[in-house]
Write a protein that holds these residues in place. Structure first.
Motif, PDB file in Angstrom:
ATOM      1  N   ARG A  57       0.829  -1.206   0.000  1.00 17.15           N
ATOM      2  CA  ARG A  57       0.000   0.000   0.000  1.00 17.15           C
ATOM      3  C   ARG A  57       0.862   1.255   0.000  1.00 17.15           C
ATOM      4  O   ARG A  57       0.353   2.362  -0.181  1.00 17.15           O
ATOM      5  N   ASP A  58       2.173   1.078   0.167  1.00 17.48           N
ATOM      6  CA  ASP A  58       3.140   2.178   0.169  1.00 17.48           C
ATOM      7  C   ASP A  58       3.932   2.113  -1.133  1.00 17.48           C
ATOM      8  O   ASP A  58       4.747   1.207  -1.317  1.00 17.48           O
ATOM      9  N   ASP A  59       3.694   3.057  -2.054  1.00 14.16           N
ATOM     10  CA  ASP A  59       4.368   2.995  -3.356  1.00 14.16           C
ATOM     11  C   ASP A  59       5.873   3.161  -3.239  1.00 14.16           C
ATOM     12  O   ASP A  59       6.640   2.558  -3.999  1.00 14.16           O
ATOM     13  N   SER A  71      -2.670  -1.763  -3.669  1.00 15.06           N
ATOM     14  CA  SER A  71      -1.491  -2.427  -4.219  1.00 15.06           C
ATOM     15  C   SER A  71      -1.490  -2.367  -5.740  1.00 15.06           C
ATOM     16  O   SER A  71      -0.467  -2.088  -6.374  1.00 15.06           O
ATOM     17  N   ASN A 104      -0.695   1.144  -6.909  1.00  9.79           N
ATOM     18  CA  ASN A 104       0.713   1.466  -6.699  1.00  9.79           C
ATOM     19  C   ASN A 104       1.626   0.744  -7.686  1.00  9.79           C
ATOM     20  O   ASN A 104       2.648   1.289  -8.109  1.00  9.79           O
TER      21      ASN A 104
END
Length: 220
Positions: A57-59, A87, A90
């Motif tokens: 969830r964190d690019d 996801s 990203n």
């Protein structure tokens, strides 16, 4: 023929994701597997090219994990809708050209389609349908769907056809099926073996549409 080895990223290392990742690795590709579960990552640490604890969830975390260099990525978790969507977004954001994703519901499927996912899979549904087809047709050993209603099926030759020649079967004229050949153990007998006599447990490889294949199976 040598197949070019590629770099794959797998997001989510549960049963589905780990199976995909391990098979891709077995084929000699470079595989990056990530999950937020330390235990799942540890289980594949010695199997994959890279296995890391990363939140997709964190690019920025995806970039640091090397997903920008992946030819293809698979979003393998389907139960957490938010995580799956973020996801997928990203992966597109960091530049992955081809993204496959697992969907758990029809709504999930529609959202993934809107996000431009290249292929959406429903593993449980697809495997269930595959097994049901084989259970429904006792002579069917396995099949491959080619799309547009066409399948390649291998039928086990029953006792009733033992001794018959391949060119005597009604698969082509009556059922509009094309015979690709026969598997006899590890031996493949192609079209040039049309005069060969069938043996019990030979596997007849046929190409055609589902209804025609079912009708042929019923006739046996």
């Amino acid at each position: 023929m040598n197949i070019k080895k590629r770099t794959f990223g797998v997001v989510g290392l549960g049963n589905f994701g780990s199976s995909v990742a391990k098979e891709l690795q077995r084929f000699g590709n470079h595989v990056i597997g990530i999950d937020i579960s330390e235990a799942r990552v540890a289980n594949l640490a010695d199997t994959l090219s890279q296995a890391m604890i990363v939140d997709a969830r964190d690019d920025a975390a995806l970039r640091d994990a090397g997903f920008s260099d992946c030819d293809t990525a698979v979003v393998a978790m389907g139960d957490d809708l938010e995580a799956s969507i973020l996801s997928t977004m990203n992966l597109k954001l960091v530049g992955v050209q081809v993204v496959w994703a697992k969907a758990a519901t029809k709504t999930h499927h529609r959202i993934l389609k809107k996000l431009g996912v290249d292929r959406i899979v429903h593993p449980e549904v697809e495997v269930g349908q595959h097994i049901a087809q084989i259970l429904h047709n006792p002579l069917m050993r396995d099949y491959v769907s080619l799309g547009n209603g066409f399948h390649v099926v291998n039928f086990r030759i029953p006792v009733s056809l033992e001794g018959r020649r391949l060119n005597e079967l009604p698969h082509d004229k009556t059922y509009n099926l094309r015979c690709i050949g026969i598997m006899r153990g590890s031996e493949f007998i192609g079209q040039d073996g049309s005069e060969c006599q069938l043996q019990r447990d030979d596997l007849l490889l046929l190409l055609g549409q589902r209804n025609d294949l079912h009708s042929f199976a019923a006739s046996l």
